[in-house]
Motif scaffolding. Structure first.
Motif, PDB file in Angstrom:
ATOM      1  N   GLY A   1     -19.751  36.665 -33.170  1.00 15.10           N
ATOM      2  CA  GLY A   1     -19.797  35.300 -32.685  1.00 15.10           C
ATOM      3  C   GLY A   1     -21.131  34.901 -32.092  1.00 15.10           C
ATOM      4  O   GLY A   1     -21.379  33.712 -31.856  1.00 15.10           O
ATOM      5  N   GLY A   2     -21.986  35.868 -31.873  1.00 20.19           N
ATOM      6  CA  GLY A   2     -23.290  35.606 -31.273  1.00 20.19           C
ATOM      7  C   GLY A   2     -24.294  35.082 -32.281  1.00 20.19           C
ATOM      8  O   GLY A   2     -23.977  34.848 -33.460  1.00 20.19           O
ATOM      9  N   SER A   3     -25.519  34.913 -31.797  1.00 21.83           N
ATOM     10  CA  SER A   3     -26.591  34.340 -32.622  1.00 21.83           C
ATOM     11  C   SER A   3     -27.859  35.169 -32.504  1.00 21.83           C
ATOM     12  O   SER A   3     -28.084  35.855 -31.490  1.00 21.83           O
ATOM     13  CB  SER A   3     -26.896  32.906 -32.182  1.00 21.83           C
ATOM     14  OG  SER A   3     -25.784  32.065 -32.340  1.00 21.83           O
ATOM     15  N   LEU A   4     -28.657  35.109 -33.541  1.00 21.71           N
ATOM     16  CA  LEU A   4     -29.974  35.715 -33.555  1.00 21.71           C
ATOM     17  C   LEU A   4     -30.911  34.800 -34.323  1.00 21.71           C
ATOM     18  O   LEU A   4     -30.468  34.024 -35.180  1.00 21.71           O
ATOM     19  CB  LEU A   4     -29.962  37.083 -34.239  1.00 21.71           C
ATOM     20  CG  LEU A   4     -29.442  38.297 -33.489  1.00 21.71           C
ATOM     21  CD1 LEU A   4     -29.397  39.494 -34.428  1.00 21.71           C
ATOM     22  CD2 LEU A   4     -30.307  38.605 -32.269  1.00 21.71           C
ATOM     23  N   ARG A   5     -32.205  34.934 -34.032  1.00 27.29           N
ATOM     24  CA  ARG A   5     -33.207  34.233 -34.812  1.00 27.29           C
ATOM     25  C   ARG A   5     -34.233  35.257 -35.277  1.00 27.29           C
ATOM     26  O   ARG A   5     -34.913  35.886 -34.472  1.00 27.29           O
ATOM     27  CB  ARG A   5     -33.896  33.152 -33.985  1.00 27.29           C
ATOM     28  CG  ARG A   5     -34.794  32.240 -34.831  1.00 27.29           C
ATOM     29  CD  ARG A   5     -35.613  31.331 -33.971  1.00 27.29           C
ATOM     30  NE  ARG A   5     -36.207  30.246 -34.728  1.00 27.29           N
ATOM     31  CZ  ARG A   5     -37.374  29.678 -34.429  1.00 27.29           C
ATOM     32  NH1 ARG A   5     -38.069  30.118 -33.392  1.00 27.29           N
ATOM     33  NH2 ARG A   5     -37.848  28.684 -35.156  1.00 27.29           N
ATOM     34  N   LEU A   6     -34.311  35.419 -36.592  1.00 34.03           N
ATOM     35  CA  LEU A   6     -35.284  36.328 -37.183  1.00 34.03           C
ATOM     36  C   LEU A   6     -36.545  35.552 -37.553  1.00 34.03           C
ATOM     37  O   LEU A   6     -36.465  34.397 -37.970  1.00 34.03           O
ATOM     38  CB  LEU A   6     -34.707  37.005 -38.431  1.00 34.03           C
ATOM     39  CG  LEU A   6     -33.349  37.696 -38.275  1.00 34.03           C
ATOM     40  CD1 LEU A   6     -32.975  38.384 -39.589  1.00 34.03           C
ATOM     41  CD2 LEU A   6     -33.362  38.678 -37.137  1.00 34.03           C
ATOM     42  N   SER A   7     -37.673  36.214 -37.400  1.00 33.96           N
ATOM     43  CA  SER A   7     -38.951  35.613 -37.768  1.00 33.96           C
ATOM     44  C   SER A   7     -39.694  36.548 -38.715  1.00 33.96           C
ATOM     45  O   SER A   7     -39.556  37.768 -38.628  1.00 33.96           O
ATOM     46  CB  SER A   7     -39.823  35.376 -36.529  1.00 33.96           C
ATOM     47  OG  SER A   7     -39.198  34.520 -35.608  1.00 33.96           O
ATOM     48  N   CYS A   8     -40.487  35.951 -39.587  1.00 29.56           N
ATOM     49  CA  CYS A   8     -41.317  36.730 -40.500  1.00 29.56           C
ATOM     50  C   CYS A   8     -42.645  36.011 -40.653  1.00 29.56           C
ATOM     51  O   CYS A   8     -42.677  34.852 -41.065  1.00 29.56           O
ATOM     52  CB  CYS A   8     -40.643  36.884 -41.845  1.00 29.56           C
ATOM     53  SG  CYS A   8     -41.701  37.630 -43.116  1.00 29.56           S
ATOM     54  N   ALA A   9     -43.720  36.697 -40.315  1.00 35.84           N
ATOM     55  CA  ALA A   9     -45.049  36.112 -40.415  1.00 35.84           C
ATOM     56  C   ALA A   9     -45.841  36.809 -41.512  1.00 35.84           C
ATOM     57  O   ALA A   9     -45.904  38.044 -41.550  1.00 35.84           O
ATOM     58  CB  ALA A   9     -45.772  36.241 -39.081  1.00 35.84           C
ATOM     59  N   ALA A  10     -46.433  36.007 -42.376  1.00 36.47           N
ATOM     60  CA  ALA A  10     -47.273  36.531 -43.455  1.00 36.47           C
ATOM     61  C   ALA A  10     -48.740  36.447 -43.053  1.00 36.47           C
ATOM     62  O   ALA A  10     -49.170  35.459 -42.455  1.00 36.47           O
ATOM     63  CB  ALA A  10     -47.044  35.735 -44.737  1.00 36.47           C
ATOM     64  N   SER A  11     -49.475  37.489 -43.386  1.00 35.02           N
ATOM     65  CA  SER A  11     -50.904  37.493 -43.087  1.00 35.02           C
ATOM     66  C   SER A  11     -51.659  38.149 -44.230  1.00 35.02           C
ATOM     67  O   SER A  11     -51.064  38.832 -45.064  1.00 35.02           O
ATOM     68  CB  SER A  11     -51.181  38.238 -41.778  1.00 35.02           C
ATOM     69  OG  SER A  11     -50.795  39.594 -41.886  1.00 35.02           O
ATOM     70  N   GLY A  12     -52.980  37.918 -44.244  1.00 41.91           N
ATOM     71  CA  GLY A  12     -53.808  38.490 -45.303  1.00 41.91           C
ATOM     72  C   GLY A  12     -54.407  37.413 -46.167  1.00 41.91           C
ATOM     73  O   GLY A  12     -54.158  36.219 -45.981  1.00 41.91           O
ATOM     74  N   ASN A  13     -55.189  37.843 -47.127  1.00 42.19           N
ATOM     75  CA  ASN A  13     -55.862  36.908 -48.020  1.00 42.19           C
ATOM     76  C   ASN A  13     -54.921  36.466 -49.133  1.00 42.19           C
ATOM     77  O   ASN A  13     -54.446  37.286 -49.911  1.00 42.19           O
ATOM     78  CB  ASN A  13     -57.107  37.560 -48.610  1.00 42.19           C
ATOM     79  CG  ASN A  13     -58.164  37.800 -47.547  1.00 42.19           C
ATOM     80  OD1 ASN A  13     -58.357  36.977 -46.661  1.00 42.19           O
ATOM     81  ND2 ASN A  13     -58.858  38.912 -47.633  1.00 42.19           N
ATOM     82  N   MET A  14     -54.678  35.194 -49.199  1.00 39.97           N
ATOM     83  CA  MET A  14     -53.806  34.652 -50.239  1.00 39.97           C
ATOM     84  C   MET A  14     -54.176  33.195 -50.490  1.00 39.97           C
ATOM     85  O   MET A  14     -54.734  32.530 -49.602  1.00 39.97           O
ATOM     86  CB  MET A  14     -52.338  34.773 -49.842  1.00 39.97           C
ATOM     87  CG  MET A  14     -51.929  33.916 -48.661  1.00 39.97           C
ATOM     88  SD  MET A  14     -50.270  34.295 -48.044  1.00 39.97           S
ATOM     89  CE  MET A  14     -50.643  35.685 -46.971  1.00 39.97           C
ATOM     90  N   PHE A  15     -53.846  32.720 -51.665  1.00 43.53           N
ATOM     91  CA  PHE A  15     -54.092  31.321 -51.990  1.00 43.53           C
ATOM     92  C   PHE A  15     -52.917  30.447 -51.576  1.00 43.53           C
ATOM     93  O   PHE A  15     -53.096  29.386 -50.995  1.00 43.53           O
ATOM     94  CB  PHE A  15     -54.364  31.181 -53.487  1.00 43.53           C
ATOM     95  CG  PHE A  15     -54.422  29.760 -53.972  1.00 43.53           C
ATOM     96  CD1 PHE A  15     -53.465  29.267 -54.860  1.00 43.53           C
ATOM     97  CD2 PHE A  15     -55.419  28.906 -53.539  1.00 43.53           C
ATOM     98  CE1 PHE A  15     -53.518  27.956 -55.310  1.00 43.53           C
ATOM     99  CE2 PHE A  15     -55.483  27.583 -53.978  1.00 43.53           C
ATOM    100  CZ  PHE A  15     -54.521  27.107 -54.866  1.00 43.53           C
ATOM    101  N   ARG A  16     -51.702  30.923 -51.894  1.00 38.98           N
ATOM    102  CA  ARG A  16     -50.521  30.105 -51.638  1.00 38.98           C
ATOM    103  C   ARG A  16     -49.274  30.972 -51.616  1.00 38.98           C
ATOM    104  O   ARG A  16     -49.189  31.966 -52.320  1.00 38.98           O
ATOM    105  CB  ARG A  16     -50.392  29.051 -52.753  1.00 38.98           C
ATOM    106  CG  ARG A  16     -49.296  28.022 -52.574  1.00 38.98           C
ATOM    107  CD  ARG A  16     -49.310  27.033 -53.733  1.00 38.98           C
ATOM    108  NE  ARG A  16     -48.932  27.650 -54.980  1.00 38.98           N
ATOM    109  CZ  ARG A  16     -49.407  27.275 -56.163  1.00 38.98           C
ATOM    110  NH1 ARG A  16     -50.324  26.321 -56.245  1.00 38.98           N
ATOM    111  NH2 ARG A  16     -48.994  27.876 -57.258  1.00 38.98           N
ATOM    112  N   ILE A  17     -48.327  30.568 -50.805  1.00 35.64           N
ATOM    113  CA  ILE A  17     -47.005  31.191 -50.828  1.00 35.64           C
ATOM    114  C   ILE A  17     -46.075  30.261 -51.588  1.00 35.64           C
ATOM    115  O   ILE A  17     -45.886  29.110 -51.190  1.00 35.64           O
ATOM    116  CB  ILE A  17     -46.467  31.445 -49.409  1.00 35.64           C
ATOM    117  CG1 ILE A  17     -47.383  32.428 -48.660  1.00 35.64           C
ATOM    118  CG2 ILE A  17     -45.052  31.986 -49.474  1.00 35.64           C
ATOM    119  CD1 ILE A  17     -46.970  32.663 -47.224  1.00 35.64           C
TER     120      ILE A  17
END
Length: 122
Positions: free
Chosen positions: A15-31
Motif C-alpha cells: 500500500g505504500g509508495s516509492l519514487r524511483l529516479s534514473c539519471a543518464a550521463s555521458g556523451n550522447m546526441f539524443r535519448i
C-alpha cells in the motif's frame, strides 16, 4: 560512455509508495526513449513503463493506474512514481535508455542501469 544511475528503491509495506529516479550521463546526441523494467526472482525481465521522446507513455497492464513514468529531457532523467505497492511488485527495477550517440549516425544503442531493489512486505 553512457551511464544510467538509478536510485529510490527500498523496503516498503504493501500500500505504500516509492519514487524511483534514473539519471543518464555521458556523451550522447539524443535519448529516443527511456523505460523501466523489473525482474523478480525466477522470472524474466519485463517492461513496466516506457516514455518515448515526444510520444505517449505506455504501461504494463499489471501496473496501469498505480505507476506513473515521467521524464525531464533537460536533466536526462526519468522517474517512476509507484503507488499502491503490492508484494508482487517486489523485484529489481532497471532503467533502460535507447540512445543515439551521434548526429552523423542515427544508430540507436541500448543502455541499462545497475538496478535498484524494491521489496514490498505484506
Amino acid at each position: 560512455q553512457v551511464q544510467l544511475v538509478e536510485s529510490g528503491g527500498g523496503l516498503v509495506q504493501a500500500g505504500g509508495s516509492l519514487r524511483l529516479s534514473c539519471a543518464a550521463s555521458g556523451n550522447m546526441f539524443r535519448i529516443n526513449a527511456m523505460a523501466w523494467y523489473r525482474q523478480a526472482p525466477g522470472r524474466q525481465r519485463e517492461l513496466v513503463a516506457r516514455i518515448p521522446r515526444g510520444g505517449s507513455t505506455n504501461y504494463a497492464d499489471s501496473v496501469q493506474g498505480r505507476f506513473t513514468i515521467s521524464g525531464d529531457n533537460a536533466e536526462r532523467t526519468v522517474y517512476l512514481q509507484i503507488n499502491g505497492l503490492k508484494p508482487e511488485d517486489t523485484a529489481v527495477y532497471y532503467c533502460h535508455a535507447a540512445v543515439v550517440l551521434s548526429a552523423s549516425s542515427l544508430r540507436e544503442f541500448a543502455y541499462w542501469g545497475q538496478g535498484t531493489q524494491v521489496t514490498v512486505s505484506s
